[in-house]
Motif scaffolding. Structure first.
Motif, PDB file in Angstrom:
ATOM      1  N   ASP B 111       0.849  -1.311  -0.075  1.00  0.00           N
ATOM      2  CA  ASP B 111       0.052  -0.004  -0.006  1.00  0.00           C
ATOM      3  C   ASP B 111       1.057   1.284   0.004  1.00  0.00           C
ATOM      4  N   PRO B 112       0.624   2.231  -0.861  1.00  0.00           N
ATOM      5  CA  PRO B 112       1.535   3.340  -0.882  1.00  0.00           C
ATOM      6  C   PRO B 112       1.151   4.401   0.272  1.00  0.00           C
ATOM      7  N   VAL B 113       2.151   4.745   1.031  1.00  0.00           N
ATOM      8  CA  VAL B 113       2.041   5.351   2.173  1.00  0.00           C
ATOM      9  C   VAL B 113       2.716   6.846   2.165  1.00  0.00           C
ATOM     10  N   ALA B 114       3.715   6.707   1.202  1.00  0.00           N
ATOM     11  CA  ALA B 114       4.367   8.507   0.831  1.00  0.00           C
ATOM     12  C   ALA B 114       4.832   8.348  -0.243  1.00  0.00           C
ATOM     13  N   LEU B 115       5.004   9.585  -0.888  1.00  0.00           N
ATOM     14  CA  LEU B 115       5.597   9.674  -2.183  1.00  0.00           C
ATOM     15  C   LEU B 115       6.898  10.689  -1.960  1.00  0.00           C
ATOM     16  N   VAL B 116       7.941  10.192  -2.594  1.00  0.00           N
ATOM     17  CA  VAL B 116       9.122  11.192  -2.648  1.00  0.00           C
ATOM     18  C   VAL B 116       9.475  11.384  -4.163  1.00  0.00           C
ATOM     19  N   VAL B 117       9.587  12.651  -4.370  1.00  0.00           N
ATOM     20  CA  VAL B 117      10.093  13.225  -5.646  1.00  0.00           C
ATOM     21  C   VAL B 117      11.321  13.892  -5.558  1.00  0.00           C
ATOM     22  N   ALA B 118      12.391  13.302  -6.347  1.00  0.00           N
ATOM     23  CA  ALA B 118      13.729  13.562  -6.286  1.00  0.00           C
ATOM     24  C   ALA B 118      14.324  13.828  -7.756  1.00  0.00           C
ATOM     25  N   GLU B 119      15.593  14.390  -7.541  1.00  0.00           N
ATOM     26  CA  GLU B 119      16.401  14.356  -8.836  1.00  0.00           C
ATOM     27  C   GLU B 119      16.495  13.466  -9.524  1.00  0.00           C
ATOM     28  N   SER B 120      16.567  12.077  -9.194  1.00  0.00           N
ATOM     29  CA  SER B 120      16.619  10.947  -9.749  1.00  0.00           C
ATOM     30  C   SER B 120      15.929   9.627  -8.884  1.00  0.00           C
ATOM     31  N   ARG B 121      15.778   8.717  -9.632  1.00  0.00           N
ATOM     32  CA  ARG B 121      15.018   7.590  -9.112  1.00  0.00           C
ATOM     33  C   ARG B 121      15.753   7.075  -8.050  1.00  0.00           C
ATOM     34  N   TYR B 122      17.248   6.939  -8.236  1.00  0.00           N
ATOM     35  CA  TYR B 122      18.045   6.237  -7.156  1.00  0.00           C
ATOM     36  C   TYR B 122      17.847   7.272  -5.791  1.00  0.00           C
ATOM     37  N   LEU B 123      18.041   8.449  -5.931  1.00  0.00           N
ATOM     38  CA  LEU B 123      17.990   9.348  -4.722  1.00  0.00           C
ATOM     39  C   LEU B 123      16.657   9.439  -3.998  1.00  0.00           C
ATOM     40  N   ALA B 124      15.582   9.221  -4.922  1.00  0.00           N
ATOM     41  CA  ALA B 124      14.125   8.928  -4.215  1.00  0.00           C
ATOM     42  C   ALA B 124      14.130   7.765  -3.745  1.00  0.00           C
ATOM     43  N   GLU B 125      14.732   6.600  -4.116  1.00  0.00           N
ATOM     44  CA  GLU B 125      14.633   5.362  -3.270  1.00  0.00           C
ATOM     45  C   GLU B 125      15.503   5.341  -2.210  1.00  0.00           C
ATOM     46  N   ASP B 126      16.751   6.327  -1.995  1.00  0.00           N
ATOM     47  CA  ASP B 126      17.519   6.440  -1.052  1.00  0.00           C
ATOM     48  C   ASP B 126      16.532   7.135   0.020  1.00  0.00           C
ATOM     49  N   ALA B 127      15.835   8.270  -0.349  1.00  0.00           N
ATOM     50  CA  ALA B 127      15.112   8.950   0.759  1.00  0.00           C
ATOM     51  C   ALA B 127      14.150   8.048   1.322  1.00  0.00           C
ATOM     52  N   ILE B 128      13.314   7.206   0.522  1.00  0.00           N
ATOM     53  CA  ILE B 128      12.491   6.221   0.991  1.00  0.00           C
ATOM     54  C   ILE B 128      12.820   5.560   2.221  1.00  0.00           C
ATOM     55  N   GLU B 129      14.060   5.159   2.146  1.00  0.00           N
ATOM     56  CA  GLU B 129      14.554   4.363   3.518  1.00  0.00           C
ATOM     57  C   GLU B 129      14.564   5.366   4.668  1.00  0.00           C
ATOM     58  N   LEU B 130      14.586   6.530   4.492  1.00  0.00           N
ATOM     59  CA  LEU B 130      14.750   7.468   5.727  1.00  0.00           C
ATOM     60  C   LEU B 130      13.601   7.825   6.351  1.00  0.00           C
ATOM     61  N   ILE B 131      12.233   7.413   5.623  1.00  0.00           N
ATOM     62  CA  ILE B 131      11.100   7.821   6.246  1.00  0.00           C
ATOM     63  C   ILE B 131      10.706   6.920   7.362  1.00  0.00           C
ATOM     64  N   ASP B 132      10.301   7.409   8.341  1.00  0.00           N
ATOM     65  CA  ASP B 132      10.168   6.355   9.467  1.00  0.00           C
ATOM     66  C   ASP B 132       8.701   6.552  10.184  1.00  0.00           C
ATOM     67  N   VAL B 133       7.936   5.315   9.705  1.00  0.00           N
ATOM     68  CA  VAL B 133       6.453   4.878   9.970  1.00  0.00           C
ATOM     69  C   VAL B 133       6.315   4.246  11.454  1.00  0.00           C
ATOM     70  N   ASP B 134       5.551   4.668  12.099  1.00  0.00           N
ATOM     71  CA  ASP B 134       5.056   3.948  13.302  1.00  0.00           C
ATOM     72  C   ASP B 134       3.921   3.163  13.030  1.00  0.00           C
ATOM     73  N   TYR B 135       3.748   1.794  12.874  1.00  0.00           N
ATOM     74  CA  TYR B 135       2.784   1.120  12.717  1.00  0.00           C
ATOM     75  C   TYR B 135       2.073   0.250  13.736  1.00  0.00           C
ATOM     76  N   GLU B 136       0.751   0.164  13.769  1.00  0.00           N
ATOM     77  CA  GLU B 136       0.128  -0.906  15.015  1.00  0.00           C
ATOM     78  C   GLU B 136      -0.404  -1.780  14.389  1.00  0.00           C
ATOM     79  N   ASP B 137       0.074  -3.073  14.324  1.00  0.00           N
ATOM     80  CA  ASP B 137      -0.608  -4.033  13.902  1.00  0.00           C
ATOM     81  C   ASP B 137      -2.144  -4.149  13.957  1.00  0.00           C
ATOM     82  N   LEU B 138      -2.872  -4.630  12.770  1.00  0.00           N
ATOM     83  CA  LEU B 138      -4.288  -4.982  12.973  1.00  0.00           C
ATOM     84  C   LEU B 138      -4.386  -6.446  12.467  1.00  0.00           C
TER      85      LEU B 138
END
Ligand SMILES: Cc1cc2nc3c(=O)[nH]c(=O)nc-3n(C[C@H](O)[C@H](O)[C@H](O)COP(=O)(O)OP(=O)(O)OC[C@H]3O[C@@H](n4cnc5c(N)ncnc54)[C@H](O)[C@@H]3O)c2cc1C
Lengths: 274, 777
Positions: B111-138
């Protein structure tokens, strides 16, 4: 080697790239330094060496497959090569890369373990050391190599007269990694089995040598009826994993079938050759 | 003198116009479109099937190298209007409501949770890894049972439960009577597994918003530009005139690329906020996990039949796993219900359905979305044959309708006019010597080899029968004669493998009187082409008919002008090879380019003559009709390994008048290949906790050329229903009937072991379980 010593764990050696590049693409590996072995000279050779065949780490899988020397000296390796992926993959993939990668379903490690091959590891600080194949493969994608070591060569013993070989596998599609495979090298002395080596893959985290099954074959006449029991021994000696491609019970069953088929085929071979 | 057009191109295997471009690597796909200042998008996707989003910290990603913008679901909520995405617009699926990116909860792995737009796809994917999501299992809802359990939490609160739709009991014919008369009743649950469209080109989308002009240009891999345009307009709050949607070459779709999906709307919103082009190319991992999946459903069937093998009636309960973010699944049971009797004299049907939401990827259209009707019916026929000890082929011949005899429609109401399933079965029996096979099978069994022969038949709405006077929906087309005498064809069809650039040009060239090379088919640009969409085996009749009638209308216009210019009667004129001439007077010939120039010359023609060399037309489907046929597979099952090999695969089919036999055969082969995949290889597998297990090509196995048998195809003669247009679509049939054919063959092979098969997916381990060789897990 100096680069490897300097960067250690942060570095990865790049050989044919057929396993490493997919890992990079999936972001399962993200080394900060890639060291390309393609430009290192002297690692691409196949030569006889004192009852052994020595193969350099950067020798392409396809080169091994097409080598007459390999075919006549280490027929089990020859037999295994066409089963690795597809032609395009073997054109780039290397013998050293496959050995160092240590995929539990890979063919070359199975041959190395079956034949008691020796792996040469080289580091800039400590020079060369030799590791028996039986100790080289330690687990899923895990080997005895130290972070500063490169695999430079694998030495396979030359097959003795009267040896027949077979590499039997079951794949979902042509070119896939085997769900399960069985390698057999059987020497027949005076109509009876003098030496038997059996290895299965896809059943554990490393290639499995089926010692009990091998023992049960020594001195036996190579008749179809003689292979049922060793095949069952090979199957009962392992506890394979379940995944999308096959349950544990299915894999266990396959081992029995493939070991039996490999024994039938390998013991037909020396006769066919004479 | 005859004014009949010579058919030079229709009916011939004219080499595809698309081939030189695509086969030499010259095809241009969305990813090949590069705009100045273009940025790249990547999505953070949920690793969990069902979880509450407690918090999202994207601060590190916002600071990361090359990152221009990060949006969470909350950020986008303020920019986007609620409403349908993807195929749900077409299917009128308006409940439950959901957001563009996940906000409160995640509802599937991927499920898409956040969108990152960057100068390249590589940098966008690198930044994705820096997003911290706190989930609570259902609690994950990953099975039919879990979805039906009212104590489990609803995936969508506004549904109140995990039941998306539940139908009443529909009765067709005298069901109770049929069951009372029956000698036997077969009761089975037949399962179809989740598998999916895997186009070679994944979803691809490029949005470029021009602030000054307040205009959004979109490049989208799509089956139709207008549907995407309307969803974008609706979700972004732009007026449709402010949006232009274009496609490049589209590398396959099979029902996946319809409308604008959640990710695509998010990317367009980002482009609007930035005033810069933003590209998103889905990677294979995302494609397998989150783009859409199909086919997961089961049917509980009771089939009433006689000692003689007459199938008298069926009672059916269909249950569908719609996945999360429902698209088309709720519309599915009606299609299955209508088609279930097919070309058999099944006189009674009782049908009801339940559609469930689960924590899996959205159930999307996939080549013949209702195909479970064929799988189940053709399985039931074979199971009945086996119970009675009869030859399955004979049961089919007993039950299949005969043209010109009652019944002439299915008990569910659809007309069977022109259906030739009986003829296709007869042709099959001429092509494959079934008694000889039975003898060979017997002999092989004595040697411990297991051969099997499977047959299955189907019909495909292509576009379907004309019901009363109601039109089948109109297909629009425009044609234009341009300055150099070339014929331009503007179609709303959006080919993604169907060869319309070739087939529509063949029809137009014949009807208009130009060379095939002088027809250019224009597709995929909302500024140029009429509204339309490619899907559902409709285009051969609908667009073929539109091409025929539009070319005729333009030809009439050109003849009228020619009459003035050549000072002759229209009835004496002909257009051939791009020139207009008086019949029998070759020296009178005027090239069409010359005609265009003359028409535009001031004063050359009387004032009142209409000199516009353009025609806009629409076509209503004429008499409509079905295509259909019979497939036969001969297989061998290795009962030691469970592996299946094909000895023969034969197709006898009828798609009316063939426009291009090579294109038809290509469609059939592609469909059969997908059927081989469905049965032997492909499964979009989840575990019982909703984890997705098949996210790479090591796990989701596609058939390769080594796995697909040689396919022998023969075509039946046309039964013309319409004075002009007897082309019928063939896009879906291969995939509709191949799974039943192959499973029937496998069951036939294993019959001596007492095997009965009630499922579609048969990997080798499962075959050995069914054969009793290994224990099920
Ligand atoms: C579609 C596909 C199908 C395949 N099917 C099979 C199959 O059926 N059977 C099979 O056995 N293989 C299969 N492979 C894998 C293929 O054989 C690989 O090429 C091989 O396993 C790795 O060799 P490589 O030279 O490509 O190594 P790389 O991919 O370059 O490296 C693999 C790993 O080994 C390390 N490494 C490489 N060389 C050395 C060295 N000299 N010293 C120390 N470390 C080193 C790398 O750092 C990396 O971690 C398949 C691959 C693909 C893509």
């Amino acid at each position: 080697m100096a680069l490897l010593a300097e960067h250690g764990d942060d570095a990865k050696l790049l050989a044919g790239g057929q396993s490493l590049v997919p890992l990079l693409a999936l972001r399962l590996a993200s080394p900060s330094v890639l060291i390309d072995l393609g430009s290192v000279p002297g690692l691409d050779y196949i030569r006889g060496d004192d009852g052994h065949l020595a193969i350099g780490a950067m020798t392409r899988e396809r080169t091994v497959e097409r080598s007459d020397l390999v075919k006549s000296s280490v027929p089990l390796l020859s037999e295994a090569m066409p089963l690795i992926g597809h032609l395009a993959i073997r054109n780039r993939g290397t013998l050293g890369g496959s050995t160092a990668h240590a995929d539990p379903s890979a063919e070359i490690p199975a041959v190395a373990v079956a034949l008691d091959a020796q792996v040469t590891a080289t580091s800039s600080k400590r020079g060369e050391r030799t590791i028996p194949a039986s100790q080289f493969f330690q687990g899923f994608f895990t080997t005895a190599l130290e972070p500063d070591e490169a695999l430079t060569q694998v030495r396979f013993p030359v097959a003795g007269p009267g040896t027949g070989v077979a590499f039997e596998e079951a794949t979902r599609r042509h070119g896939d990694f085997a769900m399960v495979a069985a390698a057999a090298a059987v020497r027949i002395d005076d109509g009876r089995i003098g030496d038997a080596r059996i290895v299965t893959i896809g059943v554990s985290d490393v290639p499995v040598r089926c010692r009990e099954a091998e023992q049960a074959l020594i001195g036996v006449e190579p008749l179809a009826s003689a292979f049922e029991e060793p095949s069952s021994l090979a199957a009962s000696a392992c506890d394979p994993p379940s995944d999308l491609h096959g349950t544990s019970a299915y894999r266990k069953h396959l081992i029995r079938v493939l070991v039996r088929r490999a024994l039938e085929k390998s013991t037909r071979r020396p006769k066919e050759q004479t | 003198m005859s004014t009949e057009v010579a058919q030079r191109y229709v009916g011939a295997s004219v080499a595809r116009s698309e081939d030189p471009r695509i086969l030499t690597g010259g095809g241009k796909y969305v990813d090949d479109v590069k705009l100045p200042g273009m940025l790249h998008a990547a999505f953070l996707r949920s690793p969990f099937p069902h979880a509450k989003i407690v918090s999202i910290d994207a601060s590190a990603a916002r600071e990361a190298e090359g990152v221009v913008l990060v949006y969470t679901g909350e950020d986008l909520e303020a920019m986007i209007r609620p409403g349908p995405y993807g195929i749900s617009l077409m299917m009128n699926q308006d409940k439950p409501a959901f957001s563009c990116l996940a906000t409160d909860k995640v509802r599937l792995v991927g499920d898409p949770v956040a969108l990152v737009v960057a100068e390249s796809r590589y940098l966008a994917e690198d930044a994705i890894e820096l997003i911290d999501v706190d989930y609570e299992d259902l609690a994950p809802i990953a099975t039919y049972e879990q979805a039906l359990d009212p104590t489990n939490p609803p995936i969508f609160e506004d549904l109140g439960s995990n039941v998306l739709a539940e139908s009443d009991l529909h009765t067709h014919g005298d069901v109770e009577g049929a069951f009372a008369r029956a000698d036997h009743v077969l009761s089975v649950r037949i399962n179809q597994h989740r598998h999916q469209n895997v186009p070679m080109e994944t979803r691809g989308f490029l949005a470029s918003y021009d602030r000054e002009a307040d205009h959004l240009l979109v490049w989208s891999a799509n089956q139709g530009v207008h549907l995407a345009l309307h969803i974008l307009a609706g979700r972004l709050g732009l007026s449709p005139e402010k949006i232009r949607v274009r496609t490049a070459d589209v590398g396959g779709s099979f029902g996946l690329k319809i409308g604008a999906t959640r990710e695509e709307v998010a990317v367009a919103a980002a482009s609007m906020a930035l005033g810069r082009p933003v590209k998103y190319i889905e990677d294979r991992y995302e494609n397998l996990m989150a783009s859409g999946q199909a086919r997961e459903e089961y049917l509980d069937v009771e089939a009433a039949y006689s000692d003689d093998g007459d199938i008298l009636g069926m009672k059916v309960h269909m249950v569908v796993d719609a996945g999360a973010y429902p698209g088309m699944a709720a519309a599915l049971p009606t299609m299955v219900e209508g088609m279930l009797p097919s070309a058999y004299r099944i006189g009674a049907l009782e049908f009801r359905s339940t559609v469930l939401v689960t924590n899996k990827a959205t159930y999307v259209a996939y080549r013949g979305p209702w195909a479970v009707e064929t799988f189940v019916r053709e399985r039931v026929v074979d199971l009945v044959a086996r119970e009675l000890g009869m030859e399955p082929f004979e049961i089919r011949m007993r039950n299949v309708v005969t043209r010109g005899e009652e019944p002439t429609s299915m008990i569910t109401g659809r007309s069977l006019d022109g259906v030739t399933v009986r003829e296709s079965l007869e042709r099959m029996a001429e092509t494959v010597d079934i008694p000889a096979f039975r003898r060979r099978q017997e002999a092989a069994r004595a040697e411990g080899r297991y051969l099997g022969l499977g047959i299955a038949s189907y019909i495909e709405a292509a576009p379907g029968p004309r019901a009363g006077q109601s039109p089948l929906g109109l297909e629009q087309m425009r044609m234009e004669l341009d300055g150099d005498g070339k014929l331009l064809v503007y179609t709303g069809q959006m080919p993604h493998g169907q060869s319309h650039e070739t087939t529509l040009a063949q029809i137009a060239a014949d009807e208009f009187g130009v060379r095939f090379e002088d027809v250019r088919v224009v597709v995929g640009d909302s500024d140029l082409v009429p509204p339309g969409f490619t899907g559902g085996s409709r285009s051969a009749t609908m667009a073929g008919g539109a091409a025929l009638t539009t070319a005729r209308a333009l030809r009439a216009k050109v003849l009228e002008l020619g009459a003035h210019l050549l000072e002759a009667n229209v009835s004496d004129l002909r257009i051939e090879d791009g020139a207009i001439s008086v019949a029998g007077v070759p020296s009178s010939a005027m090239g069409l380019a010359e005609l265009v120039a003359a028409v535009q010359e001031p004063g050359r023609l009387p004032e009142e003559v209409d000199t516009e060399l353009k025609v806009a037309n629409s076509y209503d489907g004429g008499a409509g009709g079905w295509s259909g046929g019979t497939h036969c597979a001969i297989v061998e099952v290795d009962v030691e390994t469970g592996l299946v090999t094909f000895e023969r695969y034969v197709v006898t089919e009828d798609c009316g008048k063939l426009i291009n036999p090579a294109v038809v055969d290509g469609q059939v082969r592609g469909g059969v290949a997908q059927g081989v995949g469905a049965v032997l290889l492909e499964r979009a597998a989840y575990d019982e906790r909703g984890n997705f297990l098949a996210a790479t090509f090591m796990d989701y196995l596609m058939p390769t050329t080594m796995d697909v048998p040689n396919i022998e195809i023969s075509h039946l003669e046309t039964i013309p229903l319409d004075p002009d247009v007897n082309f019928r679509g063939i896009g879906e049939g291969g995939m509709i009937v191949a799974p039943a054919t192959i499973v029937n063959a496998i069951e036939d092979a294993l019959a001596p072991l007492g095997v009965r098969i009630h499922e579609q997916h048969l990997p080798p381990a499962r075959i050995l379980e069914l054969a009793g060789v290994v224990e099920p897990e």
